[in-house]
Every structure is written in C-alpha cells, then in structure tokens.
Write an enzyme that holds these catalytic residues in place. Structure first.
Site, short mmCIF file in Angstrom:
data_model
loop_
_atom_site.label_atom_id
_atom_site.label_comp_id
_atom_site.label_asym_id
_atom_site.label_seq_id
_atom_site.Cartn_x
_atom_site.Cartn_y
_atom_site.Cartn_z
CB CYS A 134 -0.91 -0.01 1.22
SG CYS A 134 -2.00 1.41 1.26
CB CYS A 339 -6.38 0.95 -47.32
SG CYS A 339 -5.84 2.65 -47.17
CB CYS A 403 9.39 -1.01 -43.94
SG CYS A 403 8.32 -1.54 -42.57
#
Lengths: 458, 441
Positions: A134, A339, A403
């Site tokens: 806690c 798309c 990419c």
C-alpha cells in the site's frame, strides 16, 4: 472441459479468480455475494488496527469515452473493528468451505504480527497475504510499501511471520521500487511461500484547476494515492515477468485484470492465481462469469486440460533485449481492399517513425518537403475502394527497403486487419546482440571517436 | 437440409444489416455501458441478459456471448435479425434518451450467435441432460414449436415435430421479409434446433380431427401416444375482404403471396405496374416493401383509417416510404375491378367523405389478418378458446385446460413476433419438464 481449479501453495481453489484485498472484500456479505457469483477466492480487505478514512477517496482517469481506464485511491486498510471482520470471516468460511479465503494483514510490531496471525488462522483463513504494498497513508507510518521498498525490513518482518504462521504466507509486493527482483528475492530468502503483485502504483491522477488541489480532493488538499485499473496492466505484467524469473514459488498476479484474456496473459507470464479489484469496482462481481467462461473456452481451444497447464507458458519467451534475434524482420503490408485512405499510417510513419510510407502522386520535391529521405520510383497509384473509404483518397505505399518493421502504422490504423506485418527475415540463422558482443562484433559504425579508440578499432 | 431453388424472388433482396466483422462488433459492443437492471432486458420478451452478452463480445468471448443468448432464447439467431428491435431492446436503450444512437443489439446478437455456431456446432448440445424416456409431440414446425422442441430435447426428452408443409421454420421460412432473413437462414436455424438432441421432424404430416387420410395423424392418437403435446400451429390462411371481384388471379392474400416470393421457383412480377396492398399492419408494410424493392414501379398501401391508427410499426413505415411505398389513408375497399378477368383496379370509398373512386392497379394484396386454425386445438379435450379463437393458456406455464396439452405462438396470442413465440415455447418446455418431476434446463 478444462479443469479451472488450481492449487496454490497446496491450497485448492475452485478457479484462479480471486478478489484482491480492497473495497470489494470489505465485508462478509460482500465476499459471500462474490463467491455466489463465481469468484474462487477472496483476499479480505487488509486487517490491522482500525484506522480512520478521509472523504473523498477515489480518483479516476478516463481516456476518450472510456471511463476509469485508471483509478487511484487514498483509502486505508479496514476501518472496522478487528473482531467484526474475524466473525464475518468465520461465517464466510462456514458457508463456503471450498473457496479460498485469504487474510490480508498489515501491522507493525512482532507482537502485533503474532497476535493477528493467531486470530485470522483461528477463523479459518486458508492463507495470509502480507500487505507490503500500500503506497499511501500507511507507508507514512512505516507500514505497507515502506516495508516492500526495503528488502532488509521486508525480510525481518517475513521472518517474524514465518515464526508464527501455520498456513501459507503470500508477500504482496509494491511496484514502487527500482528493481522488483530485490524484494522478491528477500521474500524468498525469508521463507515466504508465495508473492502477489502488483500493489498499486504511487500516483496523482489529476489536479482540480479551479481549486488548485490534486485529485481526489479532500477539502483543501489531497495526497498521492495508489493507481490501479486497466492502465497499470502493462506495468504489472512486466513486474510479474521479472518476478517469475527469480521467484520459483507460486505467484498471484494483480494489476488491471478485467477480462478472461487479461487473466490468461497473467497466468502465461507466471501467475497461478489472479486477483481483480478495479473491474469489479466498475462493473460488479458479475464480470467473473465471462472470465470463467472465456478462460475455460480458451483452455479447451488450446488443448489444455487444466488451468495449471497455462501457468508460466510465456515465461521462457520473456527475454533480455540482448537475446532477441536481430535477423528477425517484418515489414508492413497494407491490404488495398480494406484501406479507407485516412493516411494516419503515413503521418505516423513520417513524424513518428522512419519515413517509409508514401502517398502516391507526390513529386520528389513534395516528398522532400514532407520529409522523405528515400525516393522510390515505383509507387503505385491505387484509389481507395474499401467500404467506408474516403472517395478520391489514395492507398499509401510501404517502401519495403526502408521499412524497419516497427508496427506503428499497424497500431494507428483504425481498420483492424488492414495493415499486417509480414515476416521477411534478414538471414535464416538467428543472431542476437549478445552473440555479437561475445564475438567482439558489437561496434556499430558511425559512432564516437573515443569509443572507437577505446575499443582499439582504429 | 432442404435445398431451396436458386431462382426464387427473395434471393434478389440483399441483406439490409449484414453480419458485423469482428472489429465492427467489438467497437459497437464497447459502446454499451453495461447497465445493471437494464431496460433492454426488460423489453426483451425472452429476457435475454443483453448487457452480459454484449460485454462478452467486447472481451472476445463469443461462445460465451452466444450461450447467454441461447439460454434465454433458442431462436436467438433468427430473432437477431427479425426482431423489431426498434420497439423492443434497442428502442429502450438508455442512449435513446441521450440523443445517441442506441446500441445495435440485433446486429451484435447476430454476430455472437452465428460466429459461435460456426466455431462450435455443438455449443449447445453439450449441455444436454441424459435421456428421460419421455416423448413429446409438437404440432407445427414454426418458432414456438421449435423453441419448445429445442428446450425439451436439451432436457433429455424425445420430441416429434409435426409440420404439414414440406419445410419447417414457420413464418421464419415462409413469411419474414427477405432483407431481414432469407429462407435458407431459417432452415439453417431449424437444423441447429434439430441437432440439439433427440428431435424428429416429420414434414408433410398434418394433424387432423375426425378421420385421418394419407399423411394425416389424428389428434386422438397424439393424445394417446405422447407424454405431452405442444400446439404451435400458428395462424390460418389470409382473411378475405368479402368484396366483389376478390376471387381470382391478381387478387392475393399477402401471407400466401409472400410465401411464394420466398419459396417458389421462377416466380416473376412482370406486368405489375401498380400494386395495392390493403391493410395497415406489419404484413401490409412487409409485402409493400418487398414488392417495391423487387422493382414494382408503383406500390401503395390502402388503409381504412389514418396513419396514426396503423398497427404497423412507425419505423417500418418510414423505411417503406424510403422504398417508394405510398400510403393511401381513409379508404375502404369495396370491390376489385376486372377487365376480361384481369385485375385493373380497386374500388374504394373514402371513410371520411364517403366519396367513391377506383384506383388503377394490376395486383391487389389483402393484408387484413389471418384466420384461426384453433378448432384443431380445441379437439383436445379440455382445451379452450377465447372469443377471438385464441387458445387459452396459463401465461406462466402455457398449459391449456388439458394438463397434458400446452400451446404457444400465434395460435395463443393471435399473431405477434417470433420472439414471443420463442418465449412461449421456452415456458411450455420448462413446465412440461417440471410436470415430469425433472429438473428444468
């Protein structure tokens, strides 16, 4: 149908779904209703010397139209007299002898620990959970996360507990540490039977800008609270994975678990049981029906006979970065039939990643202005044809050579299944960074002179 | 499964609300706020726990979602498509009061049920109880009987379903607007029900009183041979107006004509320039919309009162107008005009002014209700009919005055939705199982 029952430190539980120590386990009436709804176990709201609470206590974080993606609280442990809790625990155990009842405890001195352990064992607790997590209020008094953050203190207190306890002892860990392995190892060394994690993350969820008071507001001030809910799940999964590597005994996973899939993920990363709080605070005990059913169907689909078969299945695949295969490579592939032409992938790639997505029809001049650094000549000009597509929009093109396979475009794409990452390995064999280090081939060209010199590369 | 001919007119009407894709369904499911004591559940005649099944779609627990639906409504697959959700669950969604689009509950229900069955054809039959040795006859193969048969089979009983037509499914097969549910989809649901347990479908068999001929079985034999009987015989042929010229080609009953549109091979609508539909109920709107969508250039509904008094749903009338259907109010038909036998017009009298005129047309469809078949029910000793010819039942158990005979669907309520029939079948099945001293499913 798969067997959903689990065994946790030798204690049988009807299923892995337990309620975490929190407001949903505050009273015997609540826990009985939860068991009737299907929960397999409950960790009682933490017992100790009664405290006083403030008002208000909870703060929520919404995301878009999603309410309570995160929740924080500044509520303390139980504010009800110990004997009231004990009587109710005994009553719950009488009505539900096969369900798992765990006493969460938080006290200060060795004598207090011994006294409270005796009391909760006397009413039939199946296990103890030591609340060393806690992160608000109680830690200011040297308890809760103040213990969890200090491995030596943790060890000492677990030692006191182990002197006395006759039932298995779970140590609940706080995420508010630099390295979770330290308290996990300390718990292990002190003889704890299990750990549970995570407790809540120290947090301030917002600020009331009119009153200039952080949230949740308590009159003219507020305090940092413990953050939980779906938002903390990734943090919890990481700390669970880390713990699973160093703690060879049962783990009870906690942190943002809301669905059967969340539970399955926690179990795969090493949890034998899972504990749930925020989702119940949001929607009620009823959510367990979906969790039980979803997990059962999932186990059946995967051909697993028992929930125990799932525990730890993903742990070996959680690796250090240095052990990842550098020759694994993926590239984005955009499905022209799906798309809709929103170009979110384009802007994400241009501004947030590696500038390999092109919009057809741009001149080299425009591409330079847009920020492209490579200029493919064969960008196909394809109009959007998908249902719901933007009339006249063009389908973006992924320049595969550029990419890096980061996933960002697929993550931002609003139409699921439109962008997939296609595997295109750089080489058939695997090579990790650590392989390169071992072979002395870890100096990447283009770095600092000092580094080159130090490595004797010149 | 019965193979229907490919050249049926209904195949020209595409699905108005196609099956959601997974992302579409999950996005829609996540809009649901997962109310407790939700108004949508209260609005559902079968009491499906709608927020729970939607929550399960959101968590990708599709099979669990379907279990929640089927537990309350075994015809959940067709109800997903044919229910007037606009006046039931979705119509009561809390979002309506916030000016937001209500949750597309029907489409989500279709997503869950169809995908779950595709993933696991034995999803429901796995829960079947051991055989009890009891056998129940269901008269009629429509929604009420199918629901009863399915629940009874899951309870472990043997069920014989008697259907006088060649195909089962009742109005789901022969009557529902094709753009909501094509006949093949109804027959697929029939197969799903039949696979739940020991159910035998006897098509082409009629139950009669008096003397049994070829393909007929006597009421008395059913009463003697079965442990219980469920009557789900629906309604009879279209009512006639009783006006001059009504008999003959070109003047048709709407229900019968829709059945032809859905099932008949090679039917055409050539030569119909104007079609008039007499009536203001949902069957009238259905046939008007179907004719308009199938290319009849001019379709009008002729109703004896004003639009406000129509029993057809307002949202259906709104859509009918989008299909090009006109509404002619306050006109009482007085005769069908023929030239050389061919229909050329409908004589009408204005109900407000009394003026008479003839509306030119090539086809008149009567959608003014259906007759009752319930004399058959009354042939079982102790079964009583009310003044409107409806079978009288105890609403909690659907038991008639004969303790072995139960009834449900249109023959009890005079003609309502598939979902009402599904509820009747479920209640009757529970009561029948209870009457055997067995456990309810």
């Amino acid at each position: 149908m798969a067997d959903l029952s689990i065994e946790f430190c030798g204690v049988k539980s009807p299923n892995p779904f337990w309620l975490a120590s929190a407001p949903p386990t505050n009273t015997g009436d609540q826990v009985k209703r939860a068991f009737a709804a299907g929960w397999g176990g409950a960790v009682w709201k933490t017992l100790g010397n009664p405290i006083v609470n403030v008002s208000s206590r909870f703060g929520g974080v919404d995301y878009g139209s999603t309410r309570m993606m995160g929740l924080n609280n500044i509520e303390l442990i139980t504010d009800r007299p110990l004997q009231v809790n004990l009587d109710e625990m005994a009553d719950v155990k009488k009505h539900y002898p096969d369900h798992t009842l765990i006493a969460s405890l938080m006290v200060d001195t060795r004598e207090e620990w011994h006294e409270i352990i005796q009391k909760v064992e006397d009413v039939g607790s199946d296990m103890l959970e030591l609340n060393f997590g806690c992160p608000h209020g109680m830690c200011e008094r040297g308890m809760g996360s103040a213990v969890g953050a200090e491995p030596e203190v943790l060890k000492t207190i677990v030692g006191w507990v182990m002197e006395k306890a006759n039932v298995p002892v779970i140590v609940k860990l706080t995420p508010n540490v630099g390295d979770i392995a330290e308290p996990a190892r300390a718990a292990l060394e002190a003889g704890a039977d299990a750990v549970s994690l995570i407790n809540t993350v120290k947090s301030i969820v917002g600020v009331d800008l009119d009153r200039m008071v952080p949230l949740p507001v308590v009159g003219n001030g507020s305090s940092n609270g413990g953050y939980c809910g779906p938002a903390v799940k990734p943090i919890a999964l990481h700390l669970l994975g880390q713990t699973a590597k160093v703690f060879p005994k049962p783990i009870s996973g906690i942190g943002g678990i809301s669905t059967w899939r969340d539970a399955a993920e926690f179990m795969a990363l090493g949890s034998t049981s899972v504990q749930v709080c925020t989702a119940v605070m949001h929607y009620g005990y009823r959510i367990v029906e979906d969790m039980i059913e979803g997990l059962s169907d999932f186990l059946d689909e995967k051909g697993m006979d028992s929930a125990m078969d799932l525990v730890g299945k993903a742990v070996p695949q959680y690796k250090d970065w240095g052990d990842l295969d550098l020759n694994y490579h993926v590239v984005a592939d955009i499905d022209p039939d799906k798309c809709i032409g929103c170009q979110l992938c384009f802007v994400a790639c241009m501004d947030g990643s590696h500038q390999c997505i092109h919009i057809p029809g741009m001149s080299d001049e425009d591409k330079k202005k847009a920020g492209h650094v490579a200029f493919p000549t064969d960008v196909p000009d394809r109009p959007v044809t998908a249902k719901g597509g933007t009339p006249g929009a063009r389908i973006p093109y992924v320049h595969e050579e550029e990419c890096v396979g980061c996933n960002l475009c697929a993550l931002v794409c609003p139409v699921e299944g439109t962008i997939t990452m296609v595997e295109k390995r750089k080489a058939p064999e695997s090579e990790t960074w650590n392989d390169r280090v071992a072979a002395g081939k870890d100096l990447v060209p283009g770095g600092l002179d000092a580094t080159r010199k130090a490595r004797g590369a010149d | 499964m019965t193979r229907l001919p490919d050249d049926r007119l209904e195949t020209k009407l595409p699905d108005k609300a196609p099956l959601y894709t997974r992302p579409e369904a999950i996005t829609e499911a996540n809009r649901c706020i997962y109310c407790v004591d939700a108004p949508c559940v209260q609005a559902c005649p079968t009491g499906i726990d709608i927020p729970t099944f939607i929550h399960k779609i959101a968590t990708d627990n599709v099979k669990g979602s379907a279990r929640t639906i089927f537990a309350a409504n075994l015809l959940g697959t067709s109800c997903a498509r044919v229910c007037p959700v606009e006046v039931l669950c979705a119509g009561s969604c809390v979002y309506n009061h916030w000016g937001r689009e209500p949750i597309a509950i029907g489409r989500l229900q279709r997503y869950a049920t169809e995908n779950a069955i595709a993933q696991d054809a034995e999803l429901l039959s796995k829960t079947r109880k051991p055989a009890t040795g009891k056998t129940i006859a269901c008269i009629g193969g429509g929604p009420a009987s199918l629901a009863a048969a399915g629940h009874l089979a899951l309870d472990g009983h043997t069920v014989h379903v008697y259907e006088k037509r060649a195909v089962a499914g009742g109005l789901n097969t022969t009557g529902v607007a094709p753009y909501k549910l094509h006949s093949e989809a109804s027959l697929a649901e029939v197969e799903l029900i039949l696979a739940l347990g020991d159910i035998e479908l006897k098509t082409g068999v009629e139950i009669v009183d008096g003397e049994a001929g070829e393909g007929q079985v006597l009421v008395a034999k059913l009463a003697a041979d079965y442990d219980a009987v469920f009557i789900g015989i629906g309604l009879g042929p279209d009512n006639a107006l009783g006006v001059e010229g009504e008999e003959g080609e070109g003047s048709v009953g709407a229900v019968e004509y829709i059945e032809r549109l859905k099932l008949e091979s090679g039917m055409g609508l050539d030569g119909i320039g104007t079609a008039l539909v007499v009536g203001g109920g949902n069957t009238a709107i259905d046939i008007a919309r179907e004719l308009a969508q199938l290319g009849v250039p001019d379709v009008a509904m002729v109703y004896r009162k004003t639009e406000a008094a129509m029993s057809g749903y307002h949202h259906e009338m709104v859509d009918a107008r989008k299909d090009g259907v006109r509404l002619v109010e306050n006109r009482q038909p007085t005769g069908v005009v023929r030239e050389g036998g061919k229909v050329t017009g409908l004589k009408v009298k204005a109900t407000d002014t009394g003026a008479e005129e003839t509306l030119a047309c090539d086809l008149v469809a009567m959608a003014i209700g259906q007759s009752r078949l319930t004399k058959l029910a009354a042939a079982f000793g102790g079964v009583e009919l009310d003044g409107k010819g409806r079978v009288q039942v105890d609403p909690a158990t659907h038991r008639t005055g004969n303790p072995k005979v139960y009834a449900g669907g249109d023959c009890v309520n005079g003609g309502k939705e598939v979902v009402n029939a599904a509820q009747h079948g479920k209640l009757a099945a529970r009561a029948i199982t209870a009457s055997f001293g067995g456990e309810e499913n």
